[in-house]
Every structure is written in structure tokens, then in C-alpha cells.
Motif scaffolding. Structure first.
Motif, mmCIF file in Angstrom:
data_model
loop_
_atom_site.group_PDB
_atom_site.id
_atom_site.type_symbol
_atom_site.label_atom_id
_atom_site.label_comp_id
_atom_site.label_asym_id
_atom_site.label_seq_id
_atom_site.Cartn_x
_atom_site.Cartn_y
_atom_site.Cartn_z
ATOM 1 N N LEU A 71 -17.274 -10.877 -53.016
ATOM 2 C CA LEU A 71 -16.771 -11.136 -51.880
ATOM 3 C C LEU A 71 -17.043 -9.890 -50.827
ATOM 4 O O LEU A 71 -17.241 -9.976 -49.853
ATOM 5 C CB LEU A 71 -15.356 -11.553 -51.680
ATOM 6 C CG LEU A 71 -15.162 -13.067 -52.130
ATOM 7 C CD1 LEU A 71 -13.769 -13.462 -52.254
ATOM 8 C CD2 LEU A 71 -15.766 -14.175 -50.922
ATOM 9 N N SER A 72 -16.533 -8.762 -51.405
ATOM 10 C CA SER A 72 -16.602 -7.393 -50.898
ATOM 11 C C SER A 72 -18.250 -7.286 -50.385
ATOM 12 O O SER A 72 -18.332 -6.748 -49.217
ATOM 13 C CB SER A 72 -16.058 -6.262 -51.921
ATOM 14 O OG SER A 72 -16.440 -4.986 -51.113
ATOM 15 N N ARG A 73 -19.052 -7.368 -51.497
ATOM 16 C CA ARG A 73 -20.382 -6.999 -51.236
ATOM 17 C C ARG A 73 -20.983 -8.032 -50.060
ATOM 18 O O ARG A 73 -21.548 -7.510 -49.095
ATOM 19 C CB ARG A 73 -21.212 -7.407 -52.648
ATOM 20 C CG ARG A 73 -22.724 -7.024 -52.318
ATOM 21 C CD ARG A 73 -23.421 -7.397 -53.559
ATOM 22 N NE ARG A 73 -23.581 -8.654 -53.836
ATOM 23 C CZ ARG A 73 -24.261 -9.549 -53.466
ATOM 24 N NH1 ARG A 73 -25.195 -9.380 -52.435
ATOM 25 N NH2 ARG A 73 -24.190 -10.971 -53.923
ATOM 26 N N THR A 178 -7.835 -7.321 -47.487
ATOM 27 C CA THR A 178 -7.481 -8.783 -46.932
ATOM 28 C C THR A 178 -9.258 -9.130 -46.831
ATOM 29 O O THR A 178 -10.141 -8.795 -46.183
ATOM 30 C CB THR A 178 -7.300 -8.583 -45.530
ATOM 31 O OG1 THR A 178 -5.912 -8.059 -45.468
ATOM 32 C CG2 THR A 178 -7.105 -10.097 -45.055
ATOM 33 N N LEU A 179 -9.231 -10.645 -47.351
ATOM 34 C CA LEU A 179 -10.529 -11.229 -47.519
ATOM 35 C C LEU A 179 -10.525 -12.486 -47.194
ATOM 36 O O LEU A 179 -9.278 -13.097 -47.089
ATOM 37 C CB LEU A 179 -10.988 -11.189 -49.117
ATOM 38 C CG LEU A 179 -11.261 -9.833 -49.888
ATOM 39 C CD1 LEU A 179 -11.314 -10.108 -51.281
ATOM 40 C CD2 LEU A 179 -12.738 -9.182 -49.549
ATOM 41 N N VAL A 190 -5.109 -8.892 -51.451
ATOM 42 C CA VAL A 190 -5.260 -8.453 -52.982
ATOM 43 C C VAL A 190 -4.950 -7.146 -52.985
ATOM 44 O O VAL A 190 -5.365 -6.190 -52.541
ATOM 45 C CB VAL A 190 -6.621 -8.777 -53.565
ATOM 46 C CG1 VAL A 190 -6.526 -8.446 -54.986
ATOM 47 C CG2 VAL A 190 -7.036 -10.339 -53.599
ATOM 48 N N SER A 191 -3.853 -6.828 -53.624
ATOM 49 C CA SER A 191 -3.303 -5.619 -54.087
ATOM 50 C C SER A 191 -3.436 -4.983 -55.385
ATOM 51 O O SER A 191 -3.730 -3.598 -55.575
ATOM 52 C CB SER A 191 -1.896 -5.209 -53.410
ATOM 53 O OG SER A 191 -1.791 -5.768 -52.262
ATOM 54 N N SER A 192 -3.655 -5.791 -56.396
ATOM 55 C CA SER A 192 -3.512 -5.651 -57.764
ATOM 56 C C SER A 192 -4.331 -6.643 -58.389
ATOM 57 O O SER A 192 -4.108 -7.916 -58.050
ATOM 58 C CB SER A 192 -2.503 -4.977 -58.404
ATOM 59 O OG SER A 192 -1.317 -6.051 -57.986
ATOM 60 N N VAL A 201 -5.705 -1.450 -59.204
ATOM 61 C CA VAL A 201 -5.052 -1.328 -57.804
ATOM 62 C C VAL A 201 -6.301 -1.368 -56.938
ATOM 63 O O VAL A 201 -7.474 -0.975 -57.140
ATOM 64 C CB VAL A 201 -3.985 -0.279 -57.508
ATOM 65 C CG1 VAL A 201 -3.024 -0.361 -58.421
ATOM 66 C CG2 VAL A 201 -4.929 1.199 -57.778
ATOM 67 N N VAL A 202 -6.093 -2.279 -55.802
ATOM 68 C CA VAL A 202 -7.287 -2.479 -54.907
ATOM 69 C C VAL A 202 -6.764 -2.079 -53.411
ATOM 70 O O VAL A 202 -5.678 -2.296 -52.976
ATOM 71 C CB VAL A 202 -7.603 -3.772 -54.950
ATOM 72 C CG1 VAL A 202 -8.744 -3.925 -54.087
ATOM 73 C CG2 VAL A 202 -7.858 -4.338 -56.435
ATOM 74 N N VAL A 203 -7.570 -1.415 -52.892
ATOM 75 C CA VAL A 203 -7.229 -0.957 -51.227
ATOM 76 C C VAL A 203 -8.543 -1.443 -50.415
ATOM 77 O O VAL A 203 -9.652 -1.235 -51.028
ATOM 78 C CB VAL A 203 -6.763 0.432 -51.107
ATOM 79 C CG1 VAL A 203 -5.661 0.698 -51.796
ATOM 80 C CG2 VAL A 203 -7.913 1.472 -51.365
ATOM 81 N N GLY A 204 -8.368 -1.777 -49.083
ATOM 82 C CA GLY A 204 -9.286 -1.807 -48.304
ATOM 83 C C GLY A 204 -9.213 -0.575 -47.118
ATOM 84 O O GLY A 204 -8.328 0.175 -47.349
ATOM 85 N N ILE A 205 -9.688 -0.752 -46.007
ATOM 86 C CA ILE A 205 -9.551 0.254 -44.825
ATOM 87 C C ILE A 205 -9.098 -0.578 -43.472
ATOM 88 O O ILE A 205 -9.351 -1.681 -43.506
ATOM 89 C CB ILE A 205 -10.659 1.031 -44.699
ATOM 90 C CG1 ILE A 205 -11.844 0.159 -44.197
ATOM 91 C CG2 ILE A 205 -11.099 1.929 -45.617
ATOM 92 C CD1 ILE A 205 -13.037 1.058 -43.636
ATOM 93 N N PRO A 206 -8.157 0.019 -42.538
ATOM 94 C CA PRO A 206 -7.737 -0.339 -41.548
ATOM 95 C C PRO A 206 -8.932 -0.894 -40.750
ATOM 96 O O PRO A 206 -10.021 -0.128 -40.714
ATOM 97 C CB PRO A 206 -7.073 0.622 -40.887
ATOM 98 C CG PRO A 206 -6.577 1.453 -41.905
ATOM 99 C CD PRO A 206 -7.782 1.648 -42.845
#
Length: 252
Positions: A71-73, A178-179, A190-192, A201-206
Motif C-alpha cells: 500500500l505504501s508503494r 494513515t492509509l 497503523v502504529s505497530s 513500529v511504523v511511522v509516516g510523515i505529516p
């Protein structure tokens, strides 16, 4: 004490298995099963935890990880990702914290106190291929034993209860990614992703952040620090040499 890795007999690399009295361990296993059954019925499990539960497996959590990366890709959403391992999670659980976590999931106070009272007051001997040691050791009155012990029938259930508020705290920090799912268009956060004590643990960016790599590294560092701090509440700790991070950047 049994080998963690074949052929390595260093004392600090062996896994210590506690051989509890059968009647005590049978009772502990029964308590753990009933607690987990009630938690499932009431929906008390954190979505991130896939360990020690009926109907979940490491393979399913691995699939979740693959789907997250895909999903990220596809959506070109940068990710910061860190795989962590908790050090001797069963052996480091603080009884007071575990008792409160179990009572939150419906275990009566007297039951939790009885179980941990037995563990705290045990006298331990060492068993090897040469037999059982003639001497035993126990705790000083001011420093009772902690942990639940490898081999405790309720160990997996207790750790699941203990990890629940820790994972919930991680979600509350708001650093996850957030996806939007491609078919249902449902927005998920998703945080973890956890399987027993192995937690990614998972992070995105604002949105609109211009300093992509620096922002992700900083946010991921905060997320890992938050998780390490949460583990310390229950006397847990992260094993640095077993923890690895990746920055996934699909933006041109």
C-alpha cells in the motif's frame, strides 16, 4: 536450561525453563485460557497483537506487513519502519503491572494475587543432566522475584494482557501512518505490528512536510523511544542488537 541456538552453551545464551508443580501450572493455564477467551469475546485485544491468540499466526502478521509495504508503494506514502525485540519479556514482567492488566480483563483480584504470590515466594533449584542441585535459592523479603517464568502455563496470556495497554499507548501518540484501502476506501491508521514480544513500529510523515528523510527519521526515533519507554513501565527493554530500521521512500 536449554539451548536457544544449537551448539551454543554460554550461560547467558541459554533459555531458563521453570518446572512448576503440575497442579499450580494446570491452574495457571486454566486462568490464562479463560482470560483470553473473555478478552476475545469482549474485543479487548489491540488490533496490532497477533501473538498468543486463537485464529492468528505469525504468517498472518507477515502478510499484514507485506500488504502495508505494498500500500505504501502503490500510494507513494513514505514509511519509517523499525523491528524491535523485547528482552526476556516473560522474565521481566512486574507483578503489580501484570495483576492490574489481568484484572482489567476480568481476572478476580484474589486469583491474580495468589498466582503472583506463589511465583514471588518460590525457592528455586537448578536441574541439569547431572541431576538436581542440593542447594536452592530464594529472594530476600525486600526484593521478591518478578516475572512469570518461561514454562508458566499462563505466560503467553499474561504477556498479551501486559502488552495491550503498551500498544494502546503507542497508538495514542499519533505517529503512525494513515492509509486508505483501495477497494473499501476505508481509512486505517497503523502504529505497530506485534507478534508476542516482537514489535514493529511504523511511522509516516505529516502531509506537506518538505524535509522527507529527516522528518521520518526523527519521527521514527520518537516512536521507538515511546515504545522503549512503555516497555520500561513493565520493566521490559528493547534488545538493540536485534532491532533494525528501514526508511521506505517511494516519492521521486
Amino acid at each position: 536450561m536449554i539451548e536457544k541456538k544449537a551448539g551454543i552453551y554460554a550461560v547467558d545464551k541459554l533459555r531458563k525453563i521453570l518446572l512448576f508443580q503440575p497442579d499450580f501450572n494446570f491452574g495457571s493455564k486454566t486462568i490464562g485460557r479463560q482470560m483470553m477467551r473473555q478478552a476475545e469475546e469482549l474485543g479487548l485485544f489491540p488490533e496490532a497483537q497477533f501473538g498468543s491468540r486463537h485464529g492468528t499466526s505469525a504468517a498472518q502478521q507477515l502478510l499484514n506487513k507485506v500488504c502495508l509495504f505494498e500500500l505504501s508503494r502503490v500510494q507513494k506514502l513514505p514509511l519509517g519502519y523499525c523491528s524491535t525485540d523485547a528482552k526476556s519479556c516473560y522474565d521481566r514482567i512486574v507483578h503489580s503491572f501484570a495483576s492490574l492488566a489481568m484484572r482489567k480483563w476480568g481476572v478476580p483480584k484474589v486469583v491474580a494475587h495468589t498466582m503472583f504470590g506463589v511465583i514471588a515466594s518460590t525457592s528455586n533449584c537448578v536441574q541439569t543432566g547431572f541431576g538436581e542441585s542440593s542447594g536452592c535459592y530464594s529472594h530476600p523479603p525486600s526484593e521478591p522475584f518478578q516475572g512469570v517464568g518461561q514454562g508458566n502455563g499462563a505466560g503467553p496470556a499474561i504477556w498479551t494482557a501486559v502488552s495491550s495497554p503498551l500498544l494502546a499507548y503507542l497508538d495514542s501518540r499519533g505517529h503512525g501512518v494513515t492509509l486508505q484501502t483501495p477497494l473499501s476506501r476505508e481509512v486505517i491508521q497503523v502504529s505497530s505490528l506485534a507478534f508476542v514480544d516482537d514489535t514493529d513500529v511504523v511511522v509516516g510523515i505529516p502531509e506537506g512536510d518538505s524535509s522527507l528523510d529527516e522528518s521520518i527519521v526523527y519521527t521514527l526515533s520518537q516512536q521507538v523511544a515511546d515504545w522503549a519507554g512503555a516497555l520500561r513501565v513493565s520493566e521490559g527493554a528493547i534488545v538493540p542488537e536485534k532491532s533494525f530500521h528501514w526508511i521506505l521512500n517511494y516519492v521521486n
